[in-house]
Enzyme design. Structure first.
Site, PDB file in Angstrom:
ATOM      1  NE  ARG A   1     -30.484  -4.965 -30.102  1.00 49.15           N
ATOM      2  CZ  ARG A   1     -30.903  -6.158 -30.510  1.00 49.15           C
ATOM      3  NH1 ARG A   1     -32.056  -6.651 -30.077  1.00 49.15           N
ATOM      4  NH2 ARG A   1     -30.181  -6.879 -31.334  1.00 49.15           N
TER       5      ARG A   1
ATOM      6  CG  HIS B   1     -32.095  -9.842 -25.640  1.00 50.40           C
ATOM      7  ND1 HIS B   1     -31.448  -8.658 -25.881  1.00 50.40           N
ATOM      8  CD2 HIS B   1     -32.383 -10.345 -26.869  1.00 50.40           C
ATOM      9  CE1 HIS B   1     -31.340  -8.456 -27.189  1.00 50.40           C
ATOM     10  NE2 HIS B   1     -31.901  -9.473 -27.811  1.00 50.40           N
TER      11      HIS B   1
HETATM   12  P1  NDP Z   1     -35.759  -4.923 -40.386  1.00 50.27           P
HETATM   13  O1  NDP Z   1     -34.521  -4.183 -40.738  1.00 50.27           O
HETATM   14  O2  NDP Z   1     -36.302  -5.934 -41.338  1.00 50.27           O
HETATM   15  O3  NDP Z   1     -36.940  -3.854 -40.159  1.00 50.27           O
HETATM   16  C1  NDP Z   1     -36.771  -2.692 -39.421  1.00 50.27           C
HETATM   17  C2  NDP Z   1     -38.089  -1.929 -39.421  1.00 50.27           C
HETATM   18  O4  NDP Z   1     -37.977  -0.845 -38.490  1.00 50.27           O
HETATM   19  C3  NDP Z   1     -38.430  -1.316 -40.794  1.00 50.27           C
HETATM   20  O5  NDP Z   1     -39.826  -1.354 -40.978  1.00 50.27           O
HETATM   21  C4  NDP Z   1     -37.964   0.127 -40.621  1.00 50.27           C
HETATM   22  O6  NDP Z   1     -38.643   1.070 -41.424  1.00 50.27           O
HETATM   23  C5  NDP Z   1     -38.337   0.354 -39.167  1.00 50.27           C
HETATM   24  N1  NDP Z   1     -37.652   1.518 -38.611  1.00 50.27           N
HETATM   25  C6  NDP Z   1     -36.327   1.792 -38.591  1.00 50.27           C
HETATM   26  N2  NDP Z   1     -36.099   2.986 -38.027  1.00 50.27           N
HETATM   27  C7  NDP Z   1     -37.309   3.484 -37.696  1.00 50.27           C
HETATM   28  C8  NDP Z   1     -37.742   4.695 -37.100  1.00 50.27           C
HETATM   29  N3  NDP Z   1     -36.879   5.651 -36.744  1.00 50.27           N
HETATM   30  N4  NDP Z   1     -39.063   4.873 -36.922  1.00 50.27           N
HETATM   31  C9  NDP Z   1     -39.957   3.924 -37.310  1.00 50.27           C
HETATM   32  N5  NDP Z   1     -39.615   2.761 -37.884  1.00 50.27           N
HETATM   33  C10 NDP Z   1     -38.303   2.552 -38.068  1.00 50.27           C
HETATM   34  O7  NDP Z   1     -35.511  -5.528 -38.960  1.00 50.27           O
HETATM   35  P2  NDP Z   1     -36.130  -6.856 -38.297  1.00 50.27           P
HETATM   36  O8  NDP Z   1     -37.612  -6.800 -38.449  1.00 50.27           O
HETATM   37  O9  NDP Z   1     -35.424  -8.043 -38.770  1.00 50.27           O
HETATM   38  O10 NDP Z   1     -35.703  -6.645 -36.759  1.00 50.27           O
HETATM   39  C11 NDP Z   1     -36.112  -5.496 -36.055  1.00 50.27           C
HETATM   40  C12 NDP Z   1     -35.398  -5.421 -34.723  1.00 50.27           C
HETATM   41  O11 NDP Z   1     -35.915  -6.389 -33.821  1.00 50.27           O
HETATM   42  C13 NDP Z   1     -33.892  -5.714 -34.733  1.00 50.27           C
HETATM   43  O12 NDP Z   1     -33.134  -4.614 -35.210  1.00 50.27           O
HETATM   44  C14 NDP Z   1     -33.632  -5.981 -33.263  1.00 50.27           C
HETATM   45  O13 NDP Z   1     -33.387  -4.772 -32.584  1.00 50.27           O
HETATM   46  C15 NDP Z   1     -34.960  -6.569 -32.780  1.00 50.27           C
HETATM   47  N6  NDP Z   1     -34.794  -8.008 -32.517  1.00 50.27           N
HETATM   48  C16 NDP Z   1     -34.925  -8.445 -31.227  1.00 50.27           C
HETATM   49  C17 NDP Z   1     -34.781  -9.780 -30.928  1.00 50.27           C
HETATM   50  C18 NDP Z   1     -34.965 -10.263 -29.529  1.00 50.27           C
HETATM   51  O14 NDP Z   1     -34.543 -11.390 -29.224  1.00 50.27           O
HETATM   52  N7  NDP Z   1     -35.598  -9.495 -28.654  1.00 50.27           N
HETATM   53  C19 NDP Z   1     -34.450 -10.756 -31.958  1.00 50.27           C
HETATM   54  C20 NDP Z   1     -34.370 -10.202 -33.285  1.00 50.27           C
HETATM   55  C21 NDP Z   1     -34.539  -8.882 -33.541  1.00 50.27           C
HETATM   56  P3  NDP Z   1     -38.328   1.284 -42.995  1.00 50.27           P
HETATM   57  O15 NDP Z   1     -38.937   0.084 -43.686  1.00 50.27           O
HETATM   58  O16 NDP Z   1     -39.017   2.530 -43.316  1.00 50.27           O
HETATM   59  O17 NDP Z   1     -36.838   1.337 -43.152  1.00 50.27           O
HETATM   60  C1  OXD Z   2     -31.280  -9.915 -31.646  1.00 53.39           C
HETATM   61  C2  OXD Z   2     -31.114 -11.329 -31.901  1.00 53.39           C
HETATM   62  O1  OXD Z   2     -31.076  -9.119 -32.561  1.00 53.39           O
HETATM   63  O2  OXD Z   2     -31.154 -12.104 -30.937  1.00 53.39           O
HETATM   64  O3  OXD Z   2     -31.645  -9.566 -30.524  1.00 53.39           O
HETATM   65  O4  OXD Z   2     -30.977 -11.709 -33.057  1.00 53.39           O
END
Ligand code: NDP
Ligand code: OXD
Length: 303
Positions: free
Chosen positions: A218, A266
């Site tokens: 993000r 994005h």
């Molecule tokens: P998940 O919820 O499956 O995984 C999140 C991961 O982040 C987990 O490993 C979690 O750790 C870790 N995490 C959370 N907080 C912290 C922290 N403070 N320090 C270190 N690690 C942390 O999410 P997804 O993999 O599905 O998606 C991740 C992110 O990718 C989304 O939230 C979104 O922001 C971004 N995204 C961007 C897109 C784009 O188009 N650019 C599209 C889709 C997603 P733990 O396992 O320990 O809880």
């Molecule tokens: C995001 C998405 O989380 O596109 O950015 O799903």
């Protein structure tokens, strides 16, 4: 019980057909809602301005993965993020592309090409580049698998230290060691109070000199001025960003024209309309059966 979608006309058509085929009540827009009391689920990226119009709302389904923009829903409303293998794979593909672009010096070659300069740079093996992935959830795990299959030395970092089997994942107490070995850092963390501004001066200074940054988490996690300072100081050599701070990035922002930086708007993922509708139908079916809903976001943790 009925689901209201707020989305584009193209997506409305796909969702309407999917809900009709499943025999589930569906409103394709707020204008279609004749009885607001019937609406129990809303599927959206941007929610309706006035949620108090829907007194029986149980659940908001975010049509994407990240839900930080939906953090102030009313108490008692369950927040669900879309679980879609297709969406996860799109982000994996973007991250793989970005890592290869930086690993193979594409920013420099694009810059040289604009100037008609035929100039070779040293080529490194993937196995000599250590990749560090921050966020080892659904998408981080897929990206790790993809980059490992190309030969990169991949380790991960997560809040809890948990991650997929077969890969070293550092927890909070291992952040120093994780950063010190990350020649190419990938950010795939959700935006939370803990991760806001995490990509900052201190983090860049902890990376090996000349490290590369791939960011698809993000925008608000990244201090763009700190990134510029790190590029100027040599802590970073190049960066590829799908998310920026602010978003959208203004047309006159320095990052658009800096030859060390590549920005995409994005677009790492865009949920496929049919996949999104199929997932929403799973949520509706679970709600009808009184079963736990898939994809529930822990509103305390923020993801
Ligand atoms: P998940 O919820 O499956 O995984 C999140 C991961 O982040 C987990 O490993 C979690 O750790 C870790 N995490 C959370 N907080 C912290 C922290 N403070 N320090 C270190 N690690 C942390 O999410 P997804 O993999 O599905 O998606 C991740 C992110 O990718 C989304 O939230 C979104 O922001 C971004 N995204 C961007 C897109 C784009 O188009 N650019 C599209 C889709 C997603 P733990 O396992 O320990 O809880
Ligand atoms: C995001 C998405 O989380 O596109 O950015 O799903």
């Amino acid at each position: 019980m009925a689901l209201l979608l707020t989305s584009t006309p193209e997506r409305q058509v796909v969702w309407r057909a999917a809900f009709a085929a499943a025999g589930e009540p569906f409103f394709a827009s707020e204008a279609e809602v004749t009885d607001p009391g019937a609406v129990t689920q809303i599927a959206c990226w941007t929610p309706p301005a006035d949620l108090s119009r829907y007194p029986n709302l149980d659940c908001v389904i975010c049509v994407g993965a990240g839900t930080d923009h939906l953090s102030d829903l009313p108490e008692g409303v369950t927040l669900v993020r879309t679980l879609s293998p297709g969406l996860d794979a799109m982000v994996r593909d973007w991250v793989t592309m970005a890592a290869l672009c930086l690993h193979r010096d594409l920013p420099a070659y694009v810059d040289q090409a604009r100037r008609g300069a035929w100039q070779a740079r040293p080529v490194r093996t993937a196995r000599s580049r250590r990749v560090g992935i921050m966020g080892m959830g659904r998408i981080g795990a897929l990206a790790a698998e993809s980059l490992r299959s190309l030969g990169f030395e991949v380790e991960g970092y997560s809040r809890s230290g948990r991650g997929p089997g077969g890969i070293k994942v550092h927890g909070a107490d291992g952040i120093g060691a994780f950063l010190a070995r990350s020649d190419l850092l990938v950010c795939l963390m959700p935006l939370t109070d803990q991760t806001r501004g995490a990509l900052n001066d201190a983090l860049f200074a902890a990376l090996p000199p000349g490290a590369m940054l791939v960011h698809a988490g993000r925008g608000a996690q990244l201090d763009m001025d700190a990134m510029r300072r790190a590029l100027d100081a040599g802590h970073l050599s190049t960066a590829m960003l799908d998310v920026t701070n602010p978003e959208p990035l203004p047309p006159d922002h320095w990052a658009w024209t800096d030859p060390r930086v590549i920005v995409t708007p994005h677009v790492a993922a865009q949920t496929d309309a049919a996949d999104g509708a199929a997932f929403a139908l799973q949520v509706v079916a679970a709600a009808r059966a009184g079963m736990p809903l898939p994809g529930v976001v822990d509103r305390g943790l923020g993801y």
